[in-house]
Design an enzyme around this catalytic site. Structure first.
Site, mmCIF file in Angstrom:
data_model
loop_
_atom_site.group_PDB
_atom_site.id
_atom_site.type_symbol
_atom_site.label_atom_id
_atom_site.label_comp_id
_atom_site.label_asym_id
_atom_site.label_seq_id
_atom_site.Cartn_x
_atom_site.Cartn_y
_atom_site.Cartn_z
ATOM 1 N N ASP A 1 4.206 -1.559 -4.077
ATOM 2 C CA ASP A 1 3.234 -1.532 -5.183
ATOM 3 C C ASP A 1 1.789 -1.741 -4.746
ATOM 4 O OD1 ASP A 1 5.423 -1.310 -6.785
ATOM 5 O OD2 ASP A 1 5.408 -3.369 -7.508
ATOM 6 N N GLY B 1 5.348 0.055 -10.336
ATOM 7 C CA GLY B 1 4.135 -0.763 -10.437
ATOM 8 C C GLY B 1 4.182 -1.573 -11.717
ATOM 9 N N ARG B 2 4.989 -2.657 -11.684
ATOM 10 C CA ARG B 2 5.156 -3.464 -12.903
ATOM 11 C C ARG B 2 3.867 -4.168 -13.290
ATOM 12 N NH1 ARG B 2 10.372 -6.833 -11.631
ATOM 13 N NH2 ARG B 2 9.206 -6.692 -9.714
ATOM 14 N N GLU C 1 4.809 1.885 -14.478
ATOM 15 C CA GLU C 1 5.879 1.301 -15.313
ATOM 16 C C GLU C 1 5.399 0.083 -16.100
ATOM 17 O OE1 GLU C 1 9.260 -0.467 -13.268
ATOM 18 O OE2 GLU C 1 8.085 -0.718 -11.439
ATOM 19 N N ARG D 1 -14.469 29.876 13.939
ATOM 20 C CA ARG D 1 -15.007 28.963 14.948
ATOM 21 C C ARG D 1 -16.423 29.335 15.402
ATOM 22 N NH1 ARG D 1 -11.490 25.490 17.674
ATOM 23 N NH2 ARG D 1 -9.287 25.731 17.171
ATOM 24 N N VAL E 1 -7.499 18.254 12.820
ATOM 25 C CA VAL E 1 -6.312 17.481 13.225
ATOM 26 C C VAL E 1 -6.598 16.644 14.473
ATOM 27 C CG1 VAL E 1 -4.672 19.141 12.246
ATOM 28 C CG2 VAL E 1 -5.298 19.318 14.657
ATOM 29 N N GLY F 1 -4.756 18.545 19.998
ATOM 30 C CA GLY F 1 -5.834 17.558 20.022
ATOM 31 C C GLY F 1 -6.943 17.912 20.995
ATOM 32 N N GLU G 1 -2.256 18.107 24.942
ATOM 33 C CA GLU G 1 -2.317 19.459 25.539
ATOM 34 C C GLU G 1 -3.299 19.604 26.708
ATOM 35 O OE1 GLU G 1 -3.365 22.245 22.460
ATOM 36 O OE2 GLU G 1 -5.111 21.116 21.827
#
EC number: 2.7.1.11
Length: 803
Positions: free
Chosen positions: A192, A235-236, A290, A496, A554, A599, A654
């Site tokens: 929660d 999520g009370r 909830e 690019r 990324v 990367g 890489e």
């Protein structure tokens, strides 16, 4: 993420981690006298999970066990929460290195139970006796506020409990003396995110992943039938999951306990849904927590909204209650890294604690690991409940913390306003540059909508700087970006190419389309392109307009930001794939996998995925390695194969080394491991750039888009002179980035000196400080240098609202 406006991103701060993962270990700052591998000698730590389970608890247990063993301490599992502490015997067992292998998956392996016995003094006396007999004086509790409050009460009573035990003859005076003090550290595990003082609790991010998967699936069927869907999420007492879900899926309305709707909300809701349909929307989504209530404290059931929407508007309406799906499944990369970092921090906090140190919780603020006094956090959490009960809803939202408040303000800004009738006569262009990544579209959507709300005209530029040069530019409206939050890739199109190739044409386009400011969303090319445009201002006066670069790649290699949009999604893709790859070896035994990640030269993905998936090594460009290091890694795996854990995972960035290629490393391991293990290799490739954005990336991108437009609006006012815009100061062209705990704007010119242009990475990268953890968790005996210290911070002063 959480940051200043982002603090909300706290949401995820997905991603994750901190400047000093081990900020705590002052003791490890290497005075030669203290060896980190001997810090815990003669000490015993018990770890237990209590209350409702949460994904990522296992990662925290695993890190606590392994770092505890690394420091020389004995670590015990307490099975079935506090019940196991009371019952003792086989419920409290010594943990080994191997016993936490392959346990990064969901739930809690050591079990959790609600325990009535521990609530009685008799039960706590039994628990104390069990701990004293095993010499355990350090307790690490992973659970919600109830579990942590119980732990603190136990600690407060400790000396009284020992006196009773001595009196009853259950323990000797000598035993009582050697265990005279109990140290307690808590980690908050709760989906929660209802514990004040922490940006993200363990499990929240994973619960959001489950919810968003379902919302995305429901969206497609709702569009087909033009339906309205009402979704109830957990999520009370806390609306965090509902609020962030609403932001991440662009919901039309959200009901949360902290801020009930105003009187007469029924008409407002109907008007809003009708508006959306009028703008061409084929579906409506309403999110209900909830524990949602109205202004009179009456529970708001989803069924009330169903009757309202279907009767008043005649829209076909369906309800979905998500329930325990949200607690299940595998933890996200963020939760694994969060759990692992918190586990390390917890062990350090326990080993450094003095008798007068207050019980603390370890937590995350932005991407910094922090320690907070447990009872202050519990007090503020209770103050929220009191504020809601007394109808002080504004206070309740503030007490939840900066991140929650920012999320609420963002939701209100995007959901409940009409574009103004008066126009500003300002044109802002948006362009995507570099490789596509998940979350770019979410950033474009919030930029467009907030720009329109400011009265500006927004121009969409297709195909990067190419399109800017060749006039592929058109106005974009409110409904054109509907549904973009959850779409991967780049809808505007991206390339690019850099602006120096056609600066003349770009300056003509800026004049032709009367562009007053530019938002550049992209990776390293966006940074370099922005810099080239600033440098060309001397020659082309048309380029003297404010511009902002929003990092989206990324690779997470944009100078000026700890996180980039898209990185969290890629990290989850890699982690999920590594899980499957490791699982494939479960039957074959003795197999080592070599996995290549993307990367460029930046080792962020390889390092973080290594932490999240439990890799044995991660080769990156930033940390030089030679043939000797490769040899050490091979020998380490040969030793590992002699244990019960008969599989290995090696990640390789890489471009970590031009000569030690993936093929070379594969051949080396194959040859050296002959007869002991066999090898397989996987190059993950472009799957890392695709996919729908993770909840963190959606939320982060939404915040970044909003913040960039609001900044440009202010900057344009500053730069308006003699009837035109003229911006040529360095601070009129900035990168918007997440730094430690907040979102900040840094001039491109200033960042130039902090950049390694040849390798396309920042010269200083915060996440490199997390690499020692990766090695310790893979059982390497290394020395830790963590000179930075996570001081105990106060929560009550920070909120300023507690009476």
């Amino acid at each position: 993420g959480s940051k200043d406006i982002l603090s909300s991103v706290s949401m995820y701060v997905s991603l994750l981690v901190s400047e000093c993962l081990f900020p705590s270990a002052r003791t490890m700052a290497q005075p030669a006298s203290i060896d980190p591998t001997k810090m815990g000698e003669g000490r015993a730590i018990a770890v237990l999970t209590s209350g409702g389970d949460a994904q990522g608890m296992n990662a925290a247990v695993r890190a606590t066990v392994r770092v505890g063993i690394y420091t020389g301490a004995k670590v015990y599992f307490v099975h079935e929460g506090y019940q196991g502490l009371v019952d003792g015997g086989d419920y409290i067992r010594l943990a080994t290195w191997e016993s936490v292998s392959m346990m990064l998956q969901g739930g809690t392996v050591i079990g959790s139970a609600r325990c009535q016995d521990f609530r009685t003094r008799e039960g706590r006396t039994k628990a104390a006796c069990n701990l004293v007999k095993l010499g355990i004086t350090n307790l690490c509790v992973i659970g919600g506020d109830g579990s942590l409050t119980g732990a603190n009460a136990f600690r407060t009573e400790w000396s009284g409990l020992l006196a009773d035990l001595v009196k009853a003859g259950k323990i000797t005076a000598a035993e009582a003396k050697s265990s005279s003090h109990l140290n307690i550290v808590g980690m908050v595990g709760s989906i929660d995110n209802d514990f004040c003082g922490t940006d993200m609790t363990i499990g929240t991010d994973s619960a959001l992943h489950r919810i968003i998967e379902i919302v995305d699936a429901i969206t497609t069927t709702a569009q087909s039938h033009q339906r309205a869907f009402i979704l109830e999420v957990m999520g009370r007492h806390c609306g965090y999951l509902a609020l962030v879900t609403a932001l991440a899926c662009g919901a039309d309305w959200v009901f949360i306990p902290e801020m009930p709707p105003d009187e007469g909300w029924e008409q407002h809701l109907c008007r809003r849904l009708t508006d959306q349909r009028g703008r061409g929307s084929r579906l409506n989504i309403i999110i209900v927590a909830e524990g949602a209530i109205d202004r009179n404290g009456k529970k708001l059931n989803p069924s009330l909204s169903v009757q309202l929407v279907s009767k008043k508007l005649g829209i076909d309406t369906r309800t979905t209650i998500l329930g325990h799906v949200q607690r299940g499944g595998t933890p996200s990369a963020f939760d694994r890294i969060l759990g692992s970092r918190m586990g390390v921090e917890a062990v350090m906090a326990l080993l450094e604690a003095k008798p007068d140190t207050p019980a603390c919780v370890v937590s995350l603020s932005g991407n910094m690991a922090v320690r907070l006094p447990l009872m202050e956090c519990v007090q503020v959490t209770k103050d929220v409940t009191t504020a809601m009960a007394e109808g002080r809803f504004e206070d309740a939202v503030k007490l939840r913390g900066k991140s929650f408040e920012n999320n609420w303000n963002t939701y209100k800004m995007l959901a409940h306003v009409h574009p103004p009738d008066t126009k500003s006569n300002i044109n802002i262009a948006i362009v995507n540059v570099g490789a596509p990544c998940a979350g770019m579209n979410a950033a474009v959507r919030s930029t467009v909508r907030v720009g329109l709300l400011q009265g500006h005209q927004i121009l969409a530029v297709h195909d990067g700087f190419d399109g800017l040069a060749h006039g592929m530019i058109e106005p974009i409206g409110w409904s054109a970006v509907a549904g973009w939050t959850g779409k991967g890739g780049s809808n505007l199109g991206t390339k690019r190419s850099l602006p120096h190739e056609f600066m003349e044409e770009i300056s003509l386009s800026i004049t032709k389309f009367n562009i007053h400011a530019i938002v550049i969303i992209g990776g390293f090319e966006a940074f370099v392109g922005g810099l080239e445009m600033v440098q060309a201002r001397e020659k082309y006066e048309e380029l003297c307009i404010p511009l902002v670069v929003v990092p989206a790649t990324v690779s997470n290699n944009v100078p000026g930001s700890d996180f980039s949009i898209g990185t969290d999604t890629a990290l989850n893709t890699i982690t999920m794939t590594c899980d499957r790859i490791k699982q494939s070896a479960a039957g074959t035994k003795r197999r080592v996998f070599i996995v290549e990640t993307m990367g460029g030269y930046c080792g962020y993905l390889a390092t973080m995925a290594g932490l999240a998936s439990g890799a044995d090594a991660a080769y990156i460009y930033e940390e030089h390695f030679n043939i000797h290091d490769l040899e050490v890694n091979v020998e380490h795996l040969v030793e590992k194969m002699k244990t019960t854990v008969k599989r290995g995972l090696i990640l390789r960035n890489e471009k970590c080394n031009a000569n030690y290629t993936t093929d070379f490393i594969f051949s080396l391991y194959t040859e050296e491991g002959k007869g002991v293990f066999d090898c397989r290799k996987n190059v993950l490739g472009h799957m890392q750039q695709g996919g729908t954005p993770s909840p963190f990336d959606r939320n982060f991108a939404t915040k970044m888009g909003i913040k960039s437009v609001l900044w440009l609006t202010d900057k344009l006012k500053e730069c308006y002179r003699h009837g035109r815009i003229f911006a040529n100061s360095p601070d009129s062209a900035c990168v918007l980035g997440m730094k430690k705990r907040s979102l900040v704007f840094q001039p491109l010119e200033e960042l130039k000196d902090q950049t390694d242009f040849e390798h396309r990475i920042p010269k200083i990268q915060w996440w490199l400080k997390l690499r020692p953890i990766l090695k310790i968790l893979a059982k390497y005996k290394i020395n830790l240098d963590t000179t930075e210290k996570a001081a105990l911070e106060h929560v009550i002063k920070k909120t300023g609202l507690v009476p």
